[in-house]
Design an enzyme around this catalytic site. Structure first.
Site, PDB file in Angstrom:
ATOM      1  N   GLU A  64       0.811  -1.225   0.083  1.00  0.00           N
ATOM      2  CA  GLU A  64      -0.128  -0.049   0.023  1.00  0.00           C
ATOM      3  C   GLU A  64       0.777   1.138   0.013  1.00  0.00           C
ATOM      4  O   GLU A  64       1.740   1.243   0.858  1.00  0.00           O
ATOM      5  CB  GLU A  64      -0.928   0.021   1.204  1.00  0.00           C
ATOM      6  CG  GLU A  64      -2.342   0.523   0.998  1.00  0.00           C
ATOM      7  CD  GLU A  64      -3.055  -0.375   0.027  1.00  0.00           C
ATOM      8  OE1 GLU A  64      -3.140   0.143  -1.252  1.00  0.00           O
ATOM      9  OE2 GLU A  64      -3.721  -1.382   0.317  1.00  0.00           O
ATOM     10  N   ASP A  72       3.309   2.033  -4.671  1.00  0.00           N
ATOM     11  CA  ASP A  72       3.277   2.183  -6.184  1.00  0.00           C
ATOM     12  C   ASP A  72       3.825   3.565  -6.664  1.00  0.00           C
ATOM     13  O   ASP A  72       4.890   3.434  -7.552  1.00  0.00           O
ATOM     14  CB  ASP A  72       1.850   2.138  -6.982  1.00  0.00           C
ATOM     15  CG  ASP A  72       0.901   2.898  -6.170  1.00  0.00           C
ATOM     16  OD1 ASP A  72       1.133   3.655  -5.214  1.00  0.00           O
ATOM     17  OD2 ASP A  72      -0.342   2.906  -6.697  1.00  0.00           O
ATOM     18  N   SER A 108     -22.459   9.388 -19.981  1.00  0.00           N
ATOM     19  CA  SER A 108     -24.022   9.356 -18.979  1.00  0.00           C
ATOM     20  C   SER A 108     -23.657   7.931 -18.094  1.00  0.00           C
ATOM     21  O   SER A 108     -22.926   6.950 -18.490  1.00  0.00           O
ATOM     22  CB  SER A 108     -25.095   9.363 -19.739  1.00  0.00           C
ATOM     23  OG  SER A 108     -26.175   9.537 -19.109  1.00  0.00           O
ATOM     24  N   GLY A 110     -16.078   4.715  -3.357  1.00  0.00           N
ATOM     25  CA  GLY A 110     -15.365   5.141  -2.127  1.00  0.00           C
ATOM     26  C   GLY A 110     -15.165   4.069  -1.169  1.00  0.00           C
ATOM     27  O   GLY A 110     -14.779   4.420   0.098  1.00  0.00           O
ATOM     28  N   GLY A 153     -12.290   1.775  -1.565  1.00  0.00           N
ATOM     29  CA  GLY A 153     -10.864   1.178  -1.559  1.00  0.00           C
ATOM     30  C   GLY A 153     -10.762   0.383  -2.764  1.00  0.00           C
ATOM     31  O   GLY A 153      -9.719  -0.557  -2.657  1.00  0.00           O
ATOM     32  N   ASP A 163      -3.815   0.652  -9.288  1.00  0.00           N
ATOM     33  CA  ASP A 163      -4.960   0.259  -9.630  1.00  0.00           C
ATOM     34  C   ASP A 163      -5.412   0.002 -11.096  1.00  0.00           C
ATOM     35  O   ASP A 163      -5.880  -0.915 -11.466  1.00  0.00           O
ATOM     36  CB  ASP A 163      -5.737   1.580  -8.975  1.00  0.00           C
ATOM     37  CG  ASP A 163      -5.615   1.731  -7.820  1.00  0.00           C
ATOM     38  OD1 ASP A 163      -5.130   0.711  -6.989  1.00  0.00           O
ATOM     39  OD2 ASP A 163      -6.228   3.033  -7.303  1.00  0.00           O
ATOM     40  N   TYR A 172      -3.744  12.103   1.109  1.00  0.00           N
ATOM     41  CA  TYR A 172      -3.111  11.417   0.314  1.00  0.00           C
ATOM     42  C   TYR A 172      -1.841  11.949  -0.335  1.00  0.00           C
ATOM     43  O   TYR A 172      -0.620  11.628  -0.258  1.00  0.00           O
ATOM     44  CB  TYR A 172      -4.074  10.977  -0.956  1.00  0.00           C
ATOM     45  CG  TYR A 172      -3.169   9.682  -1.681  1.00  0.00           C
ATOM     46  CD1 TYR A 172      -3.814   8.496  -1.660  1.00  0.00           C
ATOM     47  CD2 TYR A 172      -2.219   9.967  -2.657  1.00  0.00           C
ATOM     48  CE1 TYR A 172      -3.448   7.450  -2.380  1.00  0.00           C
ATOM     49  CE2 TYR A 172      -1.857   8.952  -3.358  1.00  0.00           C
ATOM     50  CZ  TYR A 172      -2.414   7.669  -3.486  1.00  0.00           C
ATOM     51  OH  TYR A 172      -1.829   6.693  -4.095  1.00  0.00           O
TER      52      TYR A 172
END
Length: 376
Positions: free
Chosen positions: A32, A35, A65, A116, A118, A166, A218
């Site tokens: 965690e 990266d 949309s 939201g 994670g 991610d 962050y």
């Protein structure tokens, strides 16, 4: 979900889409905040996905949309998009690859990746639109290149200083495997997890406390890591090992040292985890997950009380190991646990959260699944 995407597209734009593409959310087993420090990560794609129904346009207009808010956001490829909520993610990807554009597009998104939590709902959007535009614009980019373009969009357009984990996981994931990524060389390798033969699953304990990577916490952590690397005379914290920590402690402020210590020890935990998985040593793997959570809670200080409680409950219920996952300051924790203990884990989490006066968490299993692909 495919049919839902097609129906939503037809309702929004009045004609049938050319095709449907999808990309998964991701859960990170371990590694965690490593990266963007050019370290190691071990995520996997989950069986919750974002789908985009899309058709090219002859003009330069880009319309997106979704069933998120029922709105249609419109821009063109000459202007960097701003202040358009979730639509920043797909339109940001279009903007960073605009040099390959052969016109605009219409796109409609549906998703069952929790927002939201994670689980990287944003990367799933970026990778779904990325693989779709790569095809309709005949850009010829590899999956790894599309992942890096998704990261670029998140950094430059959304304003979130995230690394490439991610998007890489969402693009390159394989069934029943994790993706070991060296964020310095960009070398990626599939790591078999073999959870099913052991009757194990990865449970997600979603605290329902939402977070946003573009928020200040962050960014402050990233700046601390960069400051630590500069003081230690390396281009990134990847250049440091556990043996360098005593010198780091003498040269850095207490806060910067603890941030650096998390990254350095977390890189080592990723490598140790791969060895433990290869050897089938789930006990050691579980201990590494717990050590990772402790480091994030105390050295990197990105956990919250709800995440700590979820990990505590998971271990009390009988999990092999547990840790928070994702950028922190909310979101979810994961637990590697026997499939038969899932109902008990859900019940125990809900009762423990209620006793503390927290909102009710959501507990569900995720299955390591395939990365971005064309659906039809």
């Amino acid at each position: 979900m495919i049919e839902k995407a097609v129906a939503g597209f037809e309702a929004a734009f009045g004609y049938e889409p050319l095709g449907v593409w999808s990309a998964p959310g991701r859960a990170n087993l371990i590694g965690e905040h490593t990266d963007y420090n050019e370290g190691f990560v071990l995520p996997f794609g989950i069986d919750k996905r974002t789908y985009v129904a899309l058709s090219p346009r002859e003009d330069a207009t880009c319309r997106v949309s979704s069933d998120i808010d029922g709105k249609t956001y419109e821009t063109d490829l000459t202007t960097i998009p701003t202040d358009i909520d979730w639509a920043l993610y797909p339109l940001g990807v279009a903007w960073v690859i605009r040099e390959w554009a052969k016109g605009g597009f219409d796109a409609f998104f549906v998703s069952d990746v929790p927002v939201g939590s994670g689980l990287s709902s944003s990367a799933a959007i970026e990778c779904a639109i990325g693989i779709a535009l790569n095809e309709i614009w005949d850009a010829g980019r590899t999956k790894q290149e599309i992942a890096l373009l998704g990261q670029k969009a998140e950094n430059q357009v959304v304003g979130a200083p995230t690394g490439m984990m991610d998007q890489t996981a969402s693009m390159l994931a394989e069934a029943d495997s994790a993706v070991f990524l060296d964020c310095q060389s960009l070398e990626a390798k599939s790591i078999p997890l073999n959870l099913e033969p052991r009757n194990l699953v990865v449970a997600v304990m979603d605290t329902q406390v939402a977070h946003r990577h573009s928020d200040g916490g962050y960014r402050v952590r990233r700046e601390s890591c960069e400051r630590g690397a500069k003081t230690m005379g390396v281009s990134s914290l990847r250049g440091l090992s556990v043996e360098d920590l005593p010198r780091a402690q003498s040269e850095l402020s207490d806060v910067d040292f603890r941030r650096v210590r998390h990254i350095v020890t977390e890189n080592q935990r990723v490598l140790d985890s791969i060895r433990a998985l290869a050897a089938g040593d789930m006990k050691q793997f579980g201990e590494l997950l717990l050590a990772s959570h402790d480091s994030m809670a105390h050295d990197f200080e990105i956990s919250i009380e709800e995440l700590d409680l979820a990990v505590e409950v998971a271990m009390r219920t009988g999990a092999v190991g547990s840790r928070m996952t994702g950028g922190g300051f909310g979101g979810a924790a994961i637990a590697v646990i026997d499939k038969g203990l899932l109902p008990a884990l859900e019940e125990n989490c809900k009762s423990a959260f209620a006793a503390k006066g927290y909102g009710e968490p959501k507990v569900f299993a995720v299955v390591p699944s395939e990365g971005a692909r064309k659906e039809r």
